[in-house]
Design an enzyme around this catalytic site. Structure first.
Site, PDB file in Angstrom:
ATOM      1  N   GLU A 117       0.839  -1.199   0.000  1.00 15.93           N
ATOM      2  CA  GLU A 117       0.000   0.000   0.000  1.00 15.93           C
ATOM      3  C   GLU A 117       0.874   1.250   0.000  1.00 15.93           C
ATOM      4  O   GLU A 117       0.523   2.269  -0.613  1.00 15.93           O
ATOM      5  CB  GLU A 117      -0.942   0.014   1.208  1.00 15.93           C
ATOM      6  CG  GLU A 117      -1.991  -1.096   1.216  1.00 15.93           C
ATOM      7  CD  GLU A 117      -3.062  -0.948   0.158  1.00 15.93           C
ATOM      8  OE1 GLU A 117      -3.004   0.006  -0.643  1.00 15.93           O
ATOM      9  OE2 GLU A 117      -3.968  -1.799   0.124  1.00 15.93           O
TER      10      GLU A 117
ATOM     11  N   TYR B 292       1.896   7.060  -7.304  1.00 19.84           N
ATOM     12  CA  TYR B 292       1.202   8.209  -7.880  1.00 19.84           C
ATOM     13  C   TYR B 292       2.127   9.422  -7.937  1.00 19.84           C
ATOM     14  O   TYR B 292       2.064  10.214  -8.880  1.00 19.84           O
ATOM     15  CB  TYR B 292      -0.048   8.542  -7.055  1.00 19.84           C
ATOM     16  CG  TYR B 292      -0.999   7.379  -6.898  1.00 19.84           C
ATOM     17  CD1 TYR B 292      -1.597   6.786  -8.001  1.00 19.84           C
ATOM     18  CD2 TYR B 292      -1.295   6.857  -5.640  1.00 19.84           C
ATOM     19  CE1 TYR B 292      -2.459   5.711  -7.858  1.00 19.84           C
ATOM     20  CE2 TYR B 292      -2.161   5.786  -5.493  1.00 19.84           C
ATOM     21  CZ  TYR B 292      -2.738   5.210  -6.596  1.00 19.84           C
ATOM     22  OH  TYR B 292      -3.582   4.140  -6.451  1.00 19.84           O
TER      23      TYR B 292
ATOM     24  N   GLU C  81      -4.887  -4.988  -5.204  1.00 17.74           N
ATOM     25  CA  GLU C  81      -6.093  -4.732  -4.422  1.00 17.74           C
ATOM     26  C   GLU C  81      -7.083  -5.885  -4.534  1.00 17.74           C
ATOM     27  O   GLU C  81      -7.845  -6.154  -3.598  1.00 17.74           O
ATOM     28  CB  GLU C  81      -6.763  -3.422  -4.871  1.00 17.74           C
ATOM     29  CG  GLU C  81      -5.894  -2.175  -4.788  1.00 17.74           C
ATOM     30  CD  GLU C  81      -5.514  -1.783  -3.376  1.00 17.74           C
ATOM     31  OE1 GLU C  81      -5.732  -2.573  -2.435  1.00 17.74           O
ATOM     32  OE2 GLU C  81      -4.992  -0.668  -3.200  1.00 17.74           O
TER      33      GLU C  81
END
Length: 340
Positions: free
Chosen positions: A104, A111, A210
């Site tokens: 995570e 990003y 995910e």
């Protein structure tokens, strides 16, 4: 026996991967480690030509969608995966959550790799200010984190603690398998149109992760949920669906803000509802919305299912690094949990 060799009571137990209590822990660990990747291995700079050709409004939407995803993955990496360890049933489960927590963090960082390639320093600062003060993003984070931070009273029974832990798992699955997808829609749409393919490659890798996170946590939820009485299960389902309604209402408002100007809102919300049903499937529950894969924009679904891009990963880092091929998503990706 000498005094030095005498046995003492156990203070701390070693984790034994040769004594597996839950086979899915081992399966998940192997799946997670086989999927390991880093954002620095993907040549996002190859998207610059596409980026410069996008209208300003599309650039703005693209960047804000990724800013929103950054906040959600930050929440998952700092709090989401961490709090789930407290309710782990096996030591191997804790190890899996350690892996999930690290990835995570990789997601949240990835990003920024995209931002640093496509945006100026001033634009990046504006994006983070936007997401840190956006009322819909902050409400989304606050609702989810309220369950992450919840603790059973000190005198609570083990059964009461179980219910608090189950709510944390529901919040996590709703976030990972539903709320991310209003942001995922954008890069997948461009990928389906053969644009911004390297940035979308990162998103596909995140989606692949995910998918495992959501199914694994959903499976662990089902183990605890099946320990509840019929009456408790009924009450818990009411709470669960109410929470999803609340989150979806906020997601509607967020999607209108982000996508109305480019006319994508209705299609984005179909995608969100479709994935809300996937989240419920992970939790072993019935769908809430009528939307199916057939209702979702076929270009976006094609973006998900397209095989890994043709660029040469080895040229980025040398032959010692092997990036697993991005796999197409299917209903089975959400169904490794318990069958009722």
């Amino acid at each position: 026996m000498s005094e030095q060799n005498q046995k003492v009571s156990t203070y701390y137990s070693a984790i034994n991967w040769n004594a597996i209590e839950d086979a899915l822990d081992k399966h998940t660990w192997e799946k997670l480690t086989s999927q390991f990747w880093l954002d620095t291995r993907i040549p996002v700079s190859n998207d610059l030509d596409d980026w410069r050709k996008l209208p300003k409004v599309e650039q703005d939407t693209f960047a804000k969608a990724f800013a929103g995803l950054t906040l959600l993955d930050t929440l998952q990496s700092v709090d989401g995966a961490e709090v789930l360890k407290a309710d782990a049933r096996t030591p191997q489960e804790i190890a899996c959550f350690n892996n999930i927590q690290f990835m995570e963090s990789v997601h949240a960082k990835s990003y920024s790799t995209i931002f640093s390639t496509l945006n100026t320093k001033a634009e990046i600062e504006e994006l983070f200010d936007w997401v840190d003060t956006n009322s819909f993003m902050q409400k989304k984070a606050e609702i989810i984190n309220s369950y992450y931070e919840a603790e059973a009273p000190a005198d609570a029974s083990e059964h009461e603690k179980l219910i608090v832990g189950l709510k944390k798992k529901v919040a996590s699955v709703f976030l990972e398998t539903c709320l991310f997808y209003s942001g995922f829609y954008t890069p997948l749409w461009y990928l389906g149109n053969n644009k911004m393919t390297n940035s979308a490659e990162i998103i596909k890798l995140i989606i692949r992760d995910e998918s495992v996170h959501g199914t694994y946590i959903g499976y662990k939820f089902q183990l605890g949920f099946n320990e509840l009485t019929d009456e408790e299960q009924s009450e818990f389902k009411d709470w669960m669906y109410d929470l999803l309604y609340t989150l979806y209402e906020n997601e509607e408002a967020y999607s209108h803000l982000l996508y109305d100007e480019i006319g994508w809102t209705d299609e984005v919300l179909k995608f969100v509802r479709y994935n809300a049903n996937k989240a419920l499937m992970n939790l072993g529950q019935d769908p809430l919305f009528p939307d199916t894969a057939a209702d979702v924009n076929s270009v976006v679904m094609n973006g998900i299912s397209t095989s890994s891009s043709n660029h040469d990963f080895f040229s980025q880092v040398g032959n010692s690094y092997l990036l697993g091929e991005v796999e197409a998503m299917s209903d089975e990706d959400y169904m490794i949990g318990l069958k009722k």
